[in-house]
Design a protein around this motif. Structure first.
Motif, mmCIF file in Angstrom:
data_model
loop_
_atom_site.group_PDB
_atom_site.id
_atom_site.type_symbol
_atom_site.label_atom_id
_atom_site.label_comp_id
_atom_site.label_asym_id
_atom_site.label_seq_id
_atom_site.Cartn_x
_atom_site.Cartn_y
_atom_site.Cartn_z
ATOM 1 N N GLN A 1 0.840 -1.203 0.000
ATOM 2 C CA GLN A 1 0.000 0.000 0.000
ATOM 3 C C GLN A 1 0.867 1.241 0.000
ATOM 4 O OE1 GLN A 1 -2.099 -0.594 3.674
ATOM 5 N NE2 GLN A 1 -3.807 -1.581 2.657
ATOM 6 N N LEU A 2 0.379 2.251 -0.679
ATOM 7 C CA LEU A 2 0.907 3.597 -0.575
ATOM 8 C C LEU A 2 -0.289 4.484 -0.883
ATOM 9 C CD1 LEU A 2 4.271 4.961 -1.845
ATOM 10 C CD2 LEU A 2 2.237 6.366 -1.650
ATOM 11 N N TYR A 3 -0.961 4.919 0.166
ATOM 12 C CA TYR A 3 -2.185 5.705 0.009
ATOM 13 C C TYR A 3 -2.037 7.038 0.727
ATOM 14 C CZ TYR A 3 -4.419 1.576 -1.881
ATOM 15 O OH TYR A 3 -4.741 0.498 -2.662
ATOM 16 N N ILE A 4 -2.424 8.089 0.022
ATOM 17 C CA ILE A 4 -2.271 9.451 0.526
ATOM 18 C C ILE A 4 -3.598 10.183 0.376
ATOM 19 C CG2 ILE A 4 -1.022 11.634 0.203
ATOM 20 C CD1 ILE A 4 1.264 9.900 -1.026
ATOM 21 N N GLN A 5 -3.991 10.912 1.423
ATOM 22 C CA GLN A 5 -5.209 11.727 1.341
ATOM 23 C C GLN A 5 -5.145 12.580 0.071
ATOM 24 O OE1 GLN A 5 -7.968 11.735 2.892
ATOM 25 N NE2 GLN A 5 -7.692 11.335 5.041
ATOM 26 N N PRO A 6 -6.257 12.690 -0.655
ATOM 27 C CA PRO A 6 -6.245 13.442 -1.925
ATOM 28 C C PRO A 6 -5.643 14.844 -1.808
ATOM 29 C CG PRO A 6 -8.299 12.249 -1.693
ATOM 30 C CD PRO A 6 -7.545 12.073 -0.392
ATOM 31 N N GLN A 7 -5.943 15.574 -0.739
ATOM 32 C CA GLN A 7 -5.435 16.945 -0.618
ATOM 33 C C GLN A 7 -3.933 17.005 -0.336
ATOM 34 O OE1 GLN A 7 -7.638 15.489 1.394
ATOM 35 N NE2 GLN A 7 -7.270 15.992 3.540
ATOM 36 N N VAL A 13 16.935 -5.220 -2.933
ATOM 37 C CA VAL A 13 17.305 -5.285 -4.347
ATOM 38 C C VAL A 13 16.451 -4.311 -5.167
ATOM 39 C CG1 VAL A 13 17.329 -6.793 -6.382
ATOM 40 C CG2 VAL A 13 18.037 -7.679 -4.151
ATOM 41 N N GLY A 14 15.169 -4.272 -4.832
ATOM 42 C CA GLY A 14 14.245 -3.424 -5.567
ATOM 43 C C GLY A 14 12.865 -3.481 -4.939
ATOM 44 N N VAL A 15 11.932 -2.805 -5.588
ATOM 45 C CA VAL A 15 10.566 -2.706 -5.088
ATOM 46 C C VAL A 15 9.613 -3.179 -6.176
ATOM 47 C CG1 VAL A 15 8.784 -1.168 -4.162
ATOM 48 C CG2 VAL A 15 11.202 -0.711 -3.674
ATOM 49 N N ARG A 16 8.654 -4.005 -5.802
ATOM 50 C CA ARG A 16 7.612 -4.482 -6.710
ATOM 51 C C ARG A 16 6.254 -4.091 -6.147
ATOM 52 N NH1 ARG A 16 10.630 -10.187 -7.416
ATOM 53 N NH2 ARG A 16 11.789 -9.660 -9.301
ATOM 54 N N LEU A 17 5.298 -3.856 -7.053
ATOM 55 C CA LEU A 17 3.963 -3.470 -6.626
ATOM 56 C C LEU A 17 2.944 -3.791 -7.700
ATOM 57 C CD1 LEU A 17 3.218 -0.478 -8.178
ATOM 58 C CD2 LEU A 17 5.198 0.096 -6.782
#
Length: 168
Positions: free
Chosen positions: A92-98, A120-124
């Protein structure tokens, strides 16, 4: 007052209600137009316990971060696990719209990657119709690496694009 950058820290059990409220807000904002309100409510209902459980996880390969504004209101959350091959799976990477578009997402990516050794790296996984997320990850060096039929968990029936970024 609102011009100070949000602070980022590891989540605690006390953050669970605010994390779930944040996820509900952002999911409705992002996905109502894609899936419809009823389907988003179903997904949120089926995943809220999973989110509650992982929010208090003490597993060494799991991390959940939260970001708070100057008033200590939760404005973002991110979670990831590190696998045995050194890859982070960003759940998850969730940010309030504002709060979006102000560099907080990039900061969260950096902080969560630094929480683990030898990454090594990031997968999503990204919803194919979530143009804002795809643009964000592309701007941050991620490349498309495939597609799956069950985003989030086995049997979800939610199609997703896979993205990855090598760190070393």
């Amino acid at each position: 007052m609102g011009d100070m950058a949000p602070s980022i820290r590891r989540a605690t059990a006390a953050d669970i209600p605010a994390v779930i409220a944040l996820l509900e807000t952002v999911w409705h904002e992002t996905y109502d137009g894609i899936y419809g309100v009823e389907r988003v409510d179903e997904i949120l209902s089926s995943w809220s316990q999973l989110w509650a459980d992982e929010a208090i996880s003490t597993h060494p390969n799991f991390c959940r971060l939260v970001a708070e504004d100057v008033d200590q209101q939760l404005v973002a959350t991110s979670s990831a696990t590190r696998d045995e091959d050194g890859w982070l799976k960003l759940h998850q990477l969730y940010i309030q719209p504002q709060q979006q578009g102000q560099g907080l997402g990039r900061r969260l990516l950096g902080v969560i990657s630094a929480e683990f050794n030898n990454v090594v790296g990031v997968r999503l996984e990204v919803e194919p119709e979530n143009a804002n997320a795809i643009a964000f990850y592309t701007r941050n060096g991620f490349v498309r690496a495939g597609e799956i039929a069950d985003c989030g968990r086995e049997g979800s029936g939610i199609r997703a694009l896979l993205f990855e970024r090598h760190l070393i």
